[in-house]
Structure formats: structure tokens, C-alpha cells
Design a protein around this motif. Structure first.
Motif, PDB file in Angstrom:
ATOM      1  N   THR A  43      33.508  39.835  38.489  1.00 23.13           N
ATOM      2  CA  THR A  43      33.512  38.388  38.305  1.00 23.13           C
ATOM      3  C   THR A  43      33.076  37.745  39.626  1.00 23.13           C
ATOM      4  OG1 THR A  43      35.769  38.066  39.111  1.00 23.13           O
ATOM      5  CG2 THR A  43      35.507  38.620  36.749  1.00 23.13           C
ATOM      6  N   PRO A  44      32.737  36.459  39.615  1.00 16.74           N
ATOM      7  CA  PRO A  44      32.390  35.807  40.888  1.00 16.74           C
ATOM      8  C   PRO A  44      33.506  35.940  41.939  1.00 16.74           C
ATOM      9  CG  PRO A  44      31.649  34.457  39.074  1.00 16.74           C
ATOM     10  CD  PRO A  44      32.465  35.577  38.470  1.00 16.74           C
ATOM     11  N   ARG A  45      34.761  35.770  41.534  1.00 16.84           N
ATOM     12  CA  ARG A  45      35.874  35.911  42.479  1.00 16.84           C
ATOM     13  C   ARG A  45      35.915  37.315  43.046  1.00 16.84           C
ATOM     14  NH1 ARG A  45      40.615  38.201  42.019  1.00 16.84           N
ATOM     15  NH2 ARG A  45      40.495  38.271  39.765  1.00 16.84           N
ATOM     16  N   GLU A  46      35.727  38.314  42.185  1.00 12.30           N
ATOM     17  CA  GLU A  46      35.773  39.701  42.638  1.00 12.30           C
ATOM     18  C   GLU A  46      34.619  40.032  43.581  1.00 12.30           C
ATOM     19  OE1 GLU A  46      38.016  41.656  38.752  1.00 12.30           O
ATOM     20  OE2 GLU A  46      35.826  41.670  38.849  1.00 12.30           O
ATOM     21  N   ILE A  47      33.466  39.442  43.348  1.00  9.12           N
ATOM     22  CA  ILE A  47      32.317  39.701  44.219  1.00  9.12           C
ATOM     23  C   ILE A  47      32.623  39.242  45.648  1.00  9.12           C
ATOM     24  CG2 ILE A  47      29.927  39.017  44.696  1.00  9.12           C
ATOM     25  CD1 ILE A  47      29.475  39.032  41.628  1.00  9.12           C
ATOM     26  N   ILE A  48      33.188  38.052  45.781  1.00  9.86           N
ATOM     27  CA  ILE A  48      33.516  37.559  47.131  1.00  9.86           C
ATOM     28  C   ILE A  48      34.684  38.352  47.704  1.00  9.86           C
ATOM     29  CG2 ILE A  48      34.240  35.588  48.525  1.00  9.86           C
ATOM     30  CD1 ILE A  48      32.846  33.772  46.470  1.00  9.86           C
ATOM     31  N   ALA A  49      35.687  38.654  46.888  1.00 14.92           N
ATOM     32  CA  ALA A  49      36.843  39.425  47.367  1.00 14.92           C
ATOM     33  C   ALA A  49      36.405  40.794  47.889  1.00 14.92           C
ATOM     34  CB  ALA A  49      37.871  39.579  46.250  1.00 14.92           C
ATOM     35  N   TYR A  91      40.646  42.598  45.031  1.00 13.79           N
ATOM     36  CA  TYR A  91      40.683  41.552  44.000  1.00 13.79           C
ATOM     37  C   TYR A  91      42.078  40.952  43.881  1.00 13.79           C
ATOM     38  CZ  TYR A  91      36.616  44.378  42.558  1.00 13.79           C
ATOM     39  OH  TYR A  91      35.467  45.115  42.513  1.00 13.79           O
ATOM     40  N   ASP A  92      43.096  41.809  43.917  1.00 10.88           N
ATOM     41  CA  ASP A  92      44.476  41.338  43.826  1.00 10.88           C
ATOM     42  C   ASP A  92      44.843  40.463  45.027  1.00 10.88           C
ATOM     43  OD1 ASP A  92      44.697  42.772  41.477  1.00 10.88           O
ATOM     44  OD2 ASP A  92      45.897  44.396  42.366  1.00 10.88           O
ATOM     45  N   GLN A  93      44.379  40.847  46.186  1.00  6.76           N
ATOM     46  CA  GLN A  93      44.697  40.094  47.405  1.00  6.76           C
ATOM     47  C   GLN A  93      44.205  38.650  47.329  1.00  6.76           C
ATOM     48  OE1 GLN A  93      43.212  41.979  50.960  1.00  6.76           O
ATOM     49  NE2 GLN A  93      43.737  40.257  52.255  1.00  6.76           N
ATOM     50  N   TYR A  94      43.085  38.436  46.670  1.00  2.79           N
ATOM     51  CA  TYR A  94      42.480  37.098  46.635  1.00  2.79           C
ATOM     52  C   TYR A  94      42.563  36.437  45.260  1.00  2.79           C
ATOM     53  CZ  TYR A  94      40.723  38.452  51.177  1.00  2.79           C
ATOM     54  OH  TYR A  94      40.639  38.862  52.481  1.00  2.79           O
ATOM     55  N   GLN A  95      43.415  36.942  44.375  1.00  2.82           N
ATOM     56  CA  GLN A  95      43.449  36.442  43.003  1.00  2.82           C
ATOM     57  C   GLN A  95      43.878  34.986  42.876  1.00  2.82           C
ATOM     58  OE1 GLN A  95      46.076  38.899  40.733  1.00  2.82           O
ATOM     59  NE2 GLN A  95      47.887  38.306  41.891  1.00  2.82           N
ATOM     60  N   LEU A 102      37.660  30.774  48.650  1.00  5.18           N
ATOM     61  CA  LEU A 102      37.002  32.066  48.877  1.00  5.18           C
ATOM     62  C   LEU A 102      35.718  31.894  49.681  1.00  5.18           C
ATOM     63  CD1 LEU A 102      37.524  33.730  45.387  1.00  5.18           C
ATOM     64  CD2 LEU A 102      38.538  34.466  47.563  1.00  5.18           C
ATOM     65  N   ARG A 103      34.961  30.843  49.359  1.00  2.35           N
ATOM     66  CA  ARG A 103      33.728  30.601  50.124  1.00  2.35           C
ATOM     67  C   ARG A 103      34.058  30.298  51.579  1.00  2.35           C
ATOM     68  NH1 ARG A 103      32.216  27.133  45.722  1.00  2.35           N
ATOM     69  NH2 ARG A 103      32.178  25.403  47.190  1.00  2.35           N
ATOM     70  N   GLU A 104      35.092  29.503  51.809  1.00  3.08           N
ATOM     71  CA  GLU A 104      35.508  29.197  53.185  1.00  3.08           C
ATOM     72  C   GLU A 104      35.980  30.448  53.915  1.00  3.08           C
ATOM     73  OE1 GLU A 104      38.455  26.079  53.171  1.00  3.08           O
ATOM     74  OE2 GLU A 104      37.126  24.713  52.082  1.00  3.08           O
ATOM     75  N   LEU A 105      36.765  31.273  53.232  1.00  2.00           N
ATOM     76  CA  LEU A 105      37.233  32.527  53.832  1.00  2.00           C
ATOM     77  C   LEU A 105      36.059  33.445  54.168  1.00  2.00           C
ATOM     78  CD1 LEU A 105      40.329  33.260  51.568  1.00  2.00           C
ATOM     79  CD2 LEU A 105      40.376  32.742  54.025  1.00  2.00           C
ATOM     80  N   PHE A 106      35.071  33.478  53.291  1.00  2.00           N
ATOM     81  CA  PHE A 106      33.896  34.307  53.532  1.00  2.00           C
ATOM     82  C   PHE A 106      33.156  33.849  54.787  1.00  2.00           C
ATOM     83  CE2 PHE A 106      29.375  35.144  53.154  1.00  2.00           C
ATOM     84  CZ  PHE A 106      29.358  36.510  52.929  1.00  2.00           C
ATOM     85  N   VAL A 107      32.898  32.561  54.884  1.00  6.38           N
ATOM     86  CA  VAL A 107      32.185  32.028  56.062  1.00  6.38           C
ATOM     87  C   VAL A 107      32.976  32.334  57.331  1.00  6.38           C
ATOM     88  CG1 VAL A 107      31.411  29.894  57.199  1.00  6.38           C
ATOM     89  CG2 VAL A 107      30.915  30.276  54.766  1.00  6.38           C
ATOM     90  N   ALA A 108      34.278  32.137  57.292  1.00 10.31           N
ATOM     91  CA  ALA A 108      35.120  32.421  58.471  1.00 10.31           C
ATOM     92  C   ALA A 108      35.105  33.915  58.799  1.00 10.31           C
ATOM     93  CB  ALA A 108      36.551  31.950  58.217  1.00 10.31           C
TER      94      ALA A 108
END
Length: 173
Positions: A43-49, A91-95, A102-108
Motif C-alpha cells: 500500500t502507499p503507507r507500506e511503501i514509505i514505511a 509497516y506496523d511501526q508506522y501504521q 509519513l512524508r515528513e518523516l521520510f524527508v527528515a
């Protein structure tokens, strides 16, 4: 595998690939972040996670080595032939995170990774033995290869996954 002339080229490629990757999520609706299509395995969430999980692991390996701890690769409780359960832990960590979070966490995480990379010399990054954890597997890879296969490579391949996901989403509406 892509090669780099030095740290500057590696960092530039990480920045470019990360920016292109995360921009793909700007048009994904929050309500759609957990929709899965059979043709796309995440899923999109899982891809970033997934990306967040691997960037964290690389940094953790290095922190553990510098702290004199035993480096557990890929992660404590997981073996290289158990990556599916490891990914599920990401995935569980970022559910509970929103897509915006998630986008902000990714950039950071990318910014932090780049700052970390600036702490290495080119010799440490590009020659085997720059860190014990990097050379601990049979491949004996230098640090840059671990960074590349866990950042640039999946940023590019997962960008195509989210693009396919978005096309499937349009056809499902």
C-alpha cells in the motif's frame, strides 16, 4: 549496480531519487493510504514505511558498531531469509501515521542520512572495511553499496510501484 565518483555524487543521487519518490505521494489521498491492489504488493503507507525502516536500520547498524555493541543484521530477531516479517515490522511501526506525517518523516530521514554520510571520508564510504558491519557479509561491500541498495535503488523501483498503484486507483473509481 550504479557506481559513484565519490560522496558528493552519491548524496546528489540520493537527494534526486528521494525527491522524485516522495513527490509521487502528493496526489495520494489520505483515505487511500492503506488500499492494496493485487498487482502492487504494498500500500502507499507500506511503501514509505519500507523506506523509513531501511534507512533506520542502516543508521542503527552504524550506531551499534560505534557504541561497541554487536551489530545484528538485518535486525535483532530477524535473519536475511526472514525479510517478510521484518518488512511487516516496518509497516506496523508506522501504521498510525497519516500520509502527511509519513512524508515528513521520510524527508527528515533522508536529511539525517545525508548528514550522516557527510561524516564519512570517501575512503570510508567507498573502500571495503569502512565499517565492520558493512564488510560483515560474504559480499564484503563498502558502506556506499549498502546505502545505495537501501535508498536510491528502492526509491526508483518503488516510485514505479506507486505510479502503478495510482493508475490502478483511477481505474477502480
Amino acid at each position: 549496480m550504479q557506481e559513484y565518483a565519490g560522496k558528493t555524487a552519491l548524496v546528489a543521487e540520493i537527494e534526486k531519487a528521494a525527491d522524485m519518490f516522495i513527490k509521487e505521494f502528493e496526489s495520494v489521498a489520505e483515505a487511500d493510504k492503506d488500499i492494496r491492489f493485487g498487482e502492487v504488493d504494498r500500500t502507499p503507507r507500506e511503501i514509505i514505511a519500507y523506506q523509513l525502516g531501511w534507512m533506520d536500520l542502516i543508521r542503527r547498524w552504524d550506531r551499534d558498531e560505534l557504541a561497541g555493541k554487536e551489530v545484528m543484521m538485518p535486525a535483532p530477531g530477524y535473519k536475511w531469509n526472514q525479510l517478510g516479517p521484518l518488512y511487516k515490522s516496518f509497516y506496523d511501526q508506522y501504521q498510525d501515521q497519516s500520509l502527511a506525517q509519513l512524508r515528513e518523516l521520510f524527508v527528515a530521514a533522508v536529511d539525517s542520512l545525508i548528514e550522516w554520510l557527510h561524516g564519512f571520508s570517501d575512503d570510508e564510504l567507498f573502500r571495503p572495511g569502512g565499517r565492520k558491519w558493512a564488510a560483515s557479509t560474504a559480499s564484503g561491500w563498502p558502506i556506499w553499496k549498502w546505502v545505495h541498495i537501501n535508498t536510491v535503488a528502492p526509491f526508483k523501483s518503488f516510485r514505479s510501484k506507486i505510479r502503478k498503484w495510482k493508475k490502478l486507483r483511477v481505474t477502480q473509481q
